[in-house]
Structures are given as structure tokens and as C-alpha cells.
Design an enzyme around this catalytic site. Structure first.
Site, PDB file in Angstrom:
ATOM      1  N   HIS A   5      31.456 -28.432  20.329  1.00 40.00           N
ATOM      2  CA  HIS A   5      31.419 -28.127  18.897  1.00 40.00           C
ATOM      3  C   HIS A   5      30.083 -28.612  18.343  1.00 40.00           C
ATOM      4  O   HIS A   5      29.506 -29.586  18.843  1.00 40.00           O
ATOM      5  CB  HIS A   5      32.554 -28.835  18.148  1.00 40.00           C
ATOM      6  CG  HIS A   5      33.925 -28.393  18.537  1.00 40.00           C
ATOM      7  ND1 HIS A   5      34.558 -27.310  17.963  1.00 40.00           N
ATOM      8  CD2 HIS A   5      34.790 -28.891  19.454  1.00 40.00           C
ATOM      9  CE1 HIS A   5      35.752 -27.161  18.503  1.00 40.00           C
ATOM     10  NE2 HIS A   5      35.928 -28.109  19.412  1.00 40.00           N
TER      11      HIS A   5
ATOM     12  N   HIS B 248      41.500 -20.961  23.796  1.00 41.33           N
ATOM     13  CA  HIS B 248      42.152 -22.244  23.567  1.00 41.33           C
ATOM     14  C   HIS B 248      43.444 -22.066  22.772  1.00 41.33           C
ATOM     15  O   HIS B 248      43.561 -21.176  21.922  1.00 41.33           O
ATOM     16  CB  HIS B 248      41.210 -23.204  22.851  1.00 41.33           C
ATOM     17  CG  HIS B 248      40.283 -23.917  23.782  1.00 41.33           C
ATOM     18  ND1 HIS B 248      39.088 -24.474  23.379  1.00 41.33           N
ATOM     19  CD2 HIS B 248      40.376 -24.176  25.117  1.00 41.33           C
ATOM     20  CE1 HIS B 248      38.476 -25.037  24.409  1.00 41.33           C
ATOM     21  NE2 HIS B 248      39.244 -24.865  25.472  1.00 41.33           N
TER      22      HIS B 248
ATOM     23  N   ASP C 163      44.826 -23.649  20.331  1.00 42.49           N
ATOM     24  CA  ASP C 163      44.805 -23.718  18.869  1.00 42.49           C
ATOM     25  C   ASP C 163      44.180 -22.484  18.236  1.00 42.49           C
ATOM     26  O   ASP C 163      44.101 -22.374  17.013  1.00 42.49           O
ATOM     27  CB  ASP C 163      44.084 -24.987  18.391  1.00 42.49           C
ATOM     28  CG  ASP C 163      42.646 -25.058  18.856  1.00 42.49           C
ATOM     29  OD1 ASP C 163      42.342 -24.564  19.950  1.00 42.49           O
ATOM     30  OD2 ASP C 163      41.806 -25.634  18.133  1.00 42.49           O
ATOM     31  N   HIS C 164      43.769 -21.525  19.066  1.00 47.17           N
ATOM     32  CA  HIS C 164      43.204 -20.277  18.551  1.00 47.17           C
ATOM     33  C   HIS C 164      43.926 -19.027  19.064  1.00 47.17           C
ATOM     34  O   HIS C 164      43.731 -17.951  18.500  1.00 47.17           O
ATOM     35  CB  HIS C 164      41.722 -20.168  18.915  1.00 47.17           C
ATOM     36  CG  HIS C 164      40.861 -21.172  18.227  1.00 47.17           C
ATOM     37  ND1 HIS C 164      40.126 -20.899  17.101  1.00 47.17           N
ATOM     38  CD2 HIS C 164      40.641 -22.485  18.509  1.00 47.17           C
ATOM     39  CE1 HIS C 164      39.479 -21.981  16.708  1.00 47.17           C
ATOM     40  NE2 HIS C 164      39.778 -22.960  17.544  1.00 47.17           N
TER      41      HIS C 164
ATOM     42  N   HIS D  78      38.512 -17.150  21.166  1.00 45.79           N
ATOM     43  CA  HIS D  78      38.506 -17.683  22.531  1.00 45.79           C
ATOM     44  C   HIS D  78      39.922 -18.075  22.930  1.00 45.79           C
ATOM     45  O   HIS D  78      40.847 -17.983  22.128  1.00 45.79           O
ATOM     46  CB  HIS D  78      37.544 -18.864  22.661  1.00 45.79           C
ATOM     47  CG  HIS D  78      37.864 -20.049  21.811  1.00 45.79           C
ATOM     48  ND1 HIS D  78      37.706 -20.060  20.450  1.00 45.79           N
ATOM     49  CD2 HIS D  78      38.357 -21.286  22.134  1.00 45.79           C
ATOM     50  CE1 HIS D  78      38.062 -21.235  19.961  1.00 45.79           C
ATOM     51  NE2 HIS D  78      38.473 -21.993  20.952  1.00 45.79           N
TER      52      HIS D  78
END
Length: 721
Positions: A401, A71, A73-74, A69
């Protein structure tokens, strides 16, 4: 046709996101294929320190990179990987993720760019971003893509718009990577669902460890109550959010609440994020990829749910008239910098105001620190300035989450034998692992055992994987159905694309597989100081009728090996490589190398001189008696001569056998004692009877077998002496 089970190992390495939240990046290796999962940055660090540990892995070997996805941090280090490393693979993400990716990372470049080291002021530039964007390939949910033997299918993860779980298959091995996922029903996203097939390995997030979320209704009630109470008291409510993802869900919640409460009509809801404003068109476009609830609402009202009446975009704080109560959704969610940090420092001294943390807070960020309700906070402009904190602080997690209950139920539903935990702080990850191991304790030691791993960054996890491979018959072999007990033989060919096995006839090889048959020819030259007639004699003695004459100087043995006299005592031995022909060639070479040293060669090449032939005596009675006497003498001499010859032949055979046994047994063979000693066991050889004695039957049989082979080689040579 089925092959027996074979053991292989799949390798997993976390370059980021191992025992931490942030800079998610994982490497999978199996059957010579390499898959990279996500390429993020760590929100608590800046510059090169925020990257995954790319230096510890050769990224040029990666075949496929899958982004779960958008975001940061990804996905935020993806342009760095594609433009500033040796990466040569292909990159895939879903259509909504790609649509938002460009806006998100363009904003990231502007906000977070800072000096990293001399001569390098940024992780990547806008040019790098644009170039990488053009190389990204978009995939649809539920569609399977294949790249060089790697198959993967995207499934809804429910975390943000476009978030995907990937079911990956390589040569029968199935791996499910969840990325960040949610099992909670919200207003616009699909709930993550287990794939239709059971994977062997599950790689799943462990963000909340064993923590449990409040029920959805309770969270919404508490959130709206806090906001409404702050407004009644004349205060301002700050909700630090990520620009994309949970923000849109909060907007839907607030829009619905405002439309039901007329007393709030004069209070403005702002969202202060240029990125969110730019990407709102993406949400308005991809309604068809959201859940049934929002699609039905859109079909019923004909009004796009993401065209808000009570929510206004704030382009700049300079244009913000900070007078009276309001609700502000401002990014970034970690309060590290930007509009959310500026408003926090401005509103912190006023006790009427409220701060509500709605997302997950990473260690080392202001969002994590302020949850502890410190008496003051540090100014982002001047670290020496302390700002008093009187603003109320609450944490209501709307982070999409899974909690422990949802995660545990999903792991059960997936049913993987191996579970690798990622994306969790070390404490939360450890607690989740312990809880899962306790849950599956009764299955330990059985075929239903579930193994759980919580690797740190750069620690390699190797998991053995057994497969029972099926080979399909093709061409002539598939023309008829064989009997159940019939043995089918052919050439076994494995595809480098899907690792599938095919059994084909040799005649069908090129037509069905594109492969061509080739033979490796072997050739050796030896020097033999003998004429071709003598060499032929030795070959004939050894191989008999299996020797065919091509010419007086060329012969073929068993239709496999060709021996040819070339020039100046040079002989060549040539053959097509193969088990049988290799062994036969070794035997022929041994014969040729023994011709020079054999005493029989002297006898076979010697001739009598014609002028000194003794006369034959005339027959008479006296001569007959004399002959009888001479015959007796000759007989005695012959017996004595034969005895010496036998001793000589025996000694020669022993030497020849010893010379052949040394290459087989090396230092374990003692020619003086005629023994072979291995691992404390001794075998004794009788060179006269060619029998072996030993208390160890295994050693005895082995030495006897080698001795018989050597004897078969030297026997023709010994018999000619």
C-alpha cells in the site's frame, strides 16, 4: 456543433470501505448508469455481519461490477452478490485475478463457513461459487471495454499479481479507481502509474493515512537480520501472511538471501498454505504480466523464479516435525484462525521465538492486538484459556500500500479536481484529508481547487459535473462544410450507448439512427347547439381566409386543425400535437364554446314572416313630409337604441374577457375591481380602452399581453352583436 455547458451530478456511495478497512464496495451513478467497484468482506467479522451494506441499495440497478484484485476484503462477497441478490449486471476482472479467484474463494468457503442464522449456514456454497465463476469476464491491461455507454480500462496497480486500477468514462466524465495500489518497486510487480488522461474524480485508498514507510532496503535488511538472529538463537520465526500477494514477494526475498548464506542451508523455510501451493502455478504462468526485472531474470536464467530451492510447502501441521529452528510463512495474515493462529499459540510461550507482522493489521484482529505486546493471548479453541506471550513481536510492513508521500505524489500526478478517500480507518483517513486540504489551501476558490471527501459507509456524495457536449453532423448536413457564422439546424439525437450527440436532417433520421418519425394526434369533442352554417360563420369571422371548406360540415383552419360536425350537435376538433397547433386548437375550442351563449346567434338565425311584411307607401308630397317627420322620430329612436346596444356590447365583451382572464390569473384577478394583484403589485384594466395601468412595468406588460390575446379572441364575437 457545441452545446453550452450543462451541470449534472455524479453520485458516490460506499457500501463498505468507507472510514474502515475491509468489505470494500462502492457505487457510482451517473447519467442513468451504475457501476459497482469491488465486493469484499470484513476480516474482523463473520457471516452476514462481514458483508457490505447491500440491503441499503438496489443491486438490480447495477450495470457493471469491477473487481480490482483477488484479496478477500475486495472480492470475497462476489458470489453472494451474483447468486443471492437481485444483481443482473456484468462482472469484470483481469486474467490473473480470475485465475486465483476460484481457488481463493473455495478456500474461504471451507475455512470461514459457520452458522449465520437458522436455516442458513453459509454466505454461499461451492455451487454458487462455480456458477458465479462462469459468469465473470476477464479483461487485459490497457485494453478498453465498453458496456452500454460505460467505458473502462485496466491499468497495473502494483499491489498483487493482476491488481488493477480502473479508468472509467461515462459521457465525458472520467473516474479513476485505484483499489489497493503500490508505488514501491519490488521484485516482481509493476509500479502503479497514472493513466495517460486526466480524470475528473479520483477514488483512492487511504490505508496508511499520513504514515510513512521505511525505505525498501532498510525494511529488507531489518527483516532478514531479525530472522537470521532468531535462527542463531535456536528459535522459530513466524511470519503470518496473506496466502497470495505479499507472500510471494517475501518468498523471493528469502530465496535470494538463503542462496547467498551457506550457513542457512540446513534451515528450512516453510509456507503453510494449501491455497498458496495451488496458486503457485498461476504465478509461474503469468510471468509476462510482471515487471521487467523478473522477466529479464527468467529470460537470462531460463529458470522460473517461482520454482524455489530453499522453500518448502507444508501441507499439514500433522506432518510438521517441529524440531529446531525454521522460518514459517503461514496464513491467514490477521491471525484470526488457521495455521498461523495455531503456531502462534504453540510458539508464544518461548522467548527464543519471534513473530514478525509483515502486512497491514485491521482493527479487531489478533494481528492488531498482539502488536501491543500483551502479556498473554486468548486461546482460539477455548476463550477461557490464557496463553503467556514471551515470543518477541516486531512489525515490518511489506504491505503493498502507498504511504503518505507516495499517495500524495500520485494524487498530484493524476491531477483530479475531486478526490474521494476510501479503504482507511477513520483516524488515518481524517488525517490524510486534513493534510491534503492543507497542501492545496492556496488553490481554494480558484479553478484549480482540489476538493477532498472522506465519506462513511452509506453516506451519498454528489459532485456536480459540467460538460461541453459536441454534436457531430451526419448525412446531408455533413455533405458540406458550413460557413463559420452559419446557423445549422436539424434533429439532435443522443445515443444511449456512448451518449454521443448527432445532428441529422429529418429525412436522414431513420437511415442514420434507426429511429422513426411519429406524430401524436389530438382530438376533442364538444357539444354546440348550433347548425354547421352558424359554426362556420363564427370560424370565418375569427380566421377569415385561413378557413378552408372541406365540405359543408367539415373545415380546416390554417391547414393545422380540422373541425367536423358529427351528429346530434357534436363537433370534433382534431390536430397533430405541436406548439402552434395546440395554441390554435385552444382558440378554436374557445370560439365553439362561445357560440351557444352569444346573443349574435339569435340574430343570425332569426327570420321575418312573409305574410306580415308591411306595405311600402306610395310616393307623394304629403307622404314625403310625413316620412320626414317619421324619419326624425326613427332617428331619435335609433340613437337611443344604438346607445343601449353599445352598452350591451360593452358589457358582453367585458364578461367574455373576464371569463378568459380568470384561467390565466386565477384568484389574483378581481373582476369587480378590474384588477390583477401579484406579490403586492397591482395592475388595473380599462375594459373600454383595453389599456392596463400599473407602477410595475413587468406586471403591466404581462397583463397587457394577455388582455390583447383575449381581446383578439372575443372581438369577432362582439362585432357581430
Amino acid at each position: 456543433m457545441k452545446r453550452a455547458k450543462e451541470a449534472d451530478a455524479v453520485s458516490f456511495t460506499a457500501l463498505g470501505g468507507g472510514a474502515e478497512v475491509g468489505r470494500s464496495c462502492h457505487i457510482l451513478e451517473y447519467k442513468g448508469k451504475t457501476i459497482m467497484l469491488d465486493a469484499g468482506v470484513h476480516p474482523a467479522f463473520t457471516g452476514l455481519a462481514s458483508l457490505p451494506f447491500y440491503d441499503s441499495y438496489d443491486l438490480s440497478t447495477v450495470d457493471v461490477l469491477l473487481i480490482s484484485h483477488f484479496h478477500l476484503d475486495h472480492a470475497a462477497s462476489l458470489p453472494y452478490v451474483m447468486q443471492r441478490t437481485g444483481f443482473k449486471g456484468r462482472v469484470f476482472m483481469t486474467h490473473p485475478t480470475k485465475a486465483i479467484y476460484r481457488w481463493l474463494l473455495s478456500d474461504f468457503v471451507k475455512v470461514s463457513a459457520g452458522p449465520l442464522e437458522e436455516g442458513n449456514s453459509e454466505l454461499y456454497s461451492d455451487e454458487d461459487l462455480n456458477s458465479s465463476f462462469n459468469k465473470i469476464e476477464a479483461v487485459d491491461f490497457y485494453s478498453t471495454t465498453e458496456v452500454g455507454g460505460i467505458k473502462f480500462t485496466a491499468y497495473h496497480a502494483g499491489h498483487v499479481l493482476g491488481a488493477a486500477m480502473y479508468l472509467i468514462e461515462i459521457s465525458g466524465l472520467k473516474i479513476l479507481f485505484t483499489g489497493d495500489y503500490s508505488r514501491e518497486q519490488d521484485r516482481h510487480l509493476h509500479v502503479a502509474e497514472p493513466p495517460p488522461t486526466r480524470p475528473d474524480i479520483l477514488i483512492c485508498e487511504s490505508t496508511y493515512g499520513t504514515g510513512l514507510h521505511q525505505p525498501r532496503e532498510e525494511k529488507e535488511t531489518k527483516l532478514l537480520s531479525l530472522i537470521h538472529g532468531t535462527i542463531r538463537n535456536g528459535g522459530r520465526c513466524l511470519l503470518p501472511v496473506f496466502a497470495l500477494g505479499g507472500t510471494q514477494e517475501l518468498m523471493l526475498i528469502l530465496e535470494e538471501y538463503w542462496s547467498k548464506h551457506q550457513d542457512l542451508s540446513g534451515v528450512t523455510i516453510y509456507y503453510a498454505s494449501s491455497l498458496a501451493r495451488k496458486c503457485m502455478a498461476v504465478y509461474q504462468t503469468f510471468i509476462n504480466m510482471m515487471n521487467d526485472s523478473i522477466k529479464q531474470q527468467y529470460a537470462r536464467t531460463k529458470v522460473n523464479p517461482f520454482q524455489f530451492k530453499h522453500i518448502t510447502s507444508l501441507r499439514s501441521l500433522d506432518k510438521f516435525d517441529d524440531i529446531g529452528p525454521c522460518v514459517m510463512l503461514a496464513s491467514p495474515g490477521m491471525l484470526q484462525n488457521g495455521v498461523s493462529r495455531q503456531l502462534l499459540e504453540r510458539w508464544a510461550p518461548d522467548a527464543r521465538n519471534s513473530l514478525i507482522i509483515t502486512g497491514y493489521s485491521v482493527e479487531g484482529t489478533m494481528a492488531k492486538h498482539i502488536i501491543t505486546e500483551p502479556s498473554s493471548i486468548t486461546s482460539s479453541v477455548n476463550p477461557e484459556v490464557k496463553i503467556p506471550r514471551r515470543i518477541s513481536v516486531d512489525e515490518i510492513s511489506f504491505a503493498a500500500h502507498v504511504d503518505f508521500k507516495q499517495n500524495s505524489e500520485f494524487i498530484d500526478a493524476v491531477g483530479a479536481a475531486h478526490v474521494i478517500l476510501v479503504h482507511g480507518e477513520v483516524t488515518n483517513m481524517g488525517r490524510l484529508k486534513s493534510a491534503l486540504l492543507s497542501k492545496y489551501a492556496k488553490q481554494k476558490g480558484t479553478h484549480e481547487e482540489v476538493r477532498v471527501y472522506n465519506p462513511r459507509n452509506c453516506v451519498v456524495v454528489r459532485i456536480p459535473f459540467e460538460t461541453q457536449t459536441v454534436a457531430r453532423t451526419k448525412g446531408g448536413l455533413a455533405a458540406r462544410e458550413p460557413n463559420p457564422h452559419e446557423r445549422v439546424s436539424g434533429l439532435l439525437v443522443q445515443s444511449h450507448q456512448d451518449f454521443g450527440l448527432s445532428l441529422v436532417n429529418q429525412d436522414d433520421l431513420e437511415a442514420l439512427t434507426g429511429l422513426k418519425e411519429a406524430r401524436v394526434m389530438e382530438k376533442q369533442r364538444v357539444v354546440v347547439n348550433a347548425l354547421p352554417e352558424l359554426v362556420r360563420h363564427y370560424l370565418l369571422s375569427m380566421f377569415g381566409t385561413d378557413l378552408a371548406d372541406i365540405s359543408p360540415t367539415e373545415w380546416v383552419v390554417m391547414q393545422l386543425v380540422t373541425v367536423r360536425f358529427e351528429k346530434a350537435n357534436n363537433y370534433s376538433v382534431s390536430w397533430a400535437a405541436g406548439d402552434s397547433s395546440d395554441m390554435l386548437a385552444d382558440s378554436i375550442l374557445a370560439v365553439l364554446l362561445g357560440v351557444d351563449s352569444s346573443q349574435a346567434s339569435v340574430k343570425l338565425t332569426s327570420k321575418q314572416c312573409g305574410d306580415h311584411t308591411p306595405p311600402i307607401p306610395k310616393e307623394s308630397e304629403s307622404s314625403t313630409d310625413a316620412n320626414i317627420t317619421e324619419d326624425k322620430k326613427d332617428s331619435n329612436n335609433d340613437v337611443e337604441s344604438d346607445s343601449q346596444a353599445n352598452l350591451q356590447r360593452g358589457d358582453t365583451r367585458r364578461k367574455q374577457l373576464c371569463s378568459l382572464l380568470v384561467p390565466h390569473f386565477g384568484d389574483t384577478f378581481n373582476a369587480t375591481n378590474s384588477t390583477v394583484e401579484i406579490d403586492g403589485h397591482c395592475a388595473t384594466i380599462d375594459f373600454d380602452t383595453l389599456h392596463v395601468e400599473s407602477t410595475n412595468n413587468t406586471l403591466k406588460n404581462r397583463v397587457q399581453h394577455i388582455l390583447d390575446l383575449c381581446a383578439s379572441l372575443v372581438e369577432p364575437l362582439s362585432s357581430s352583436l
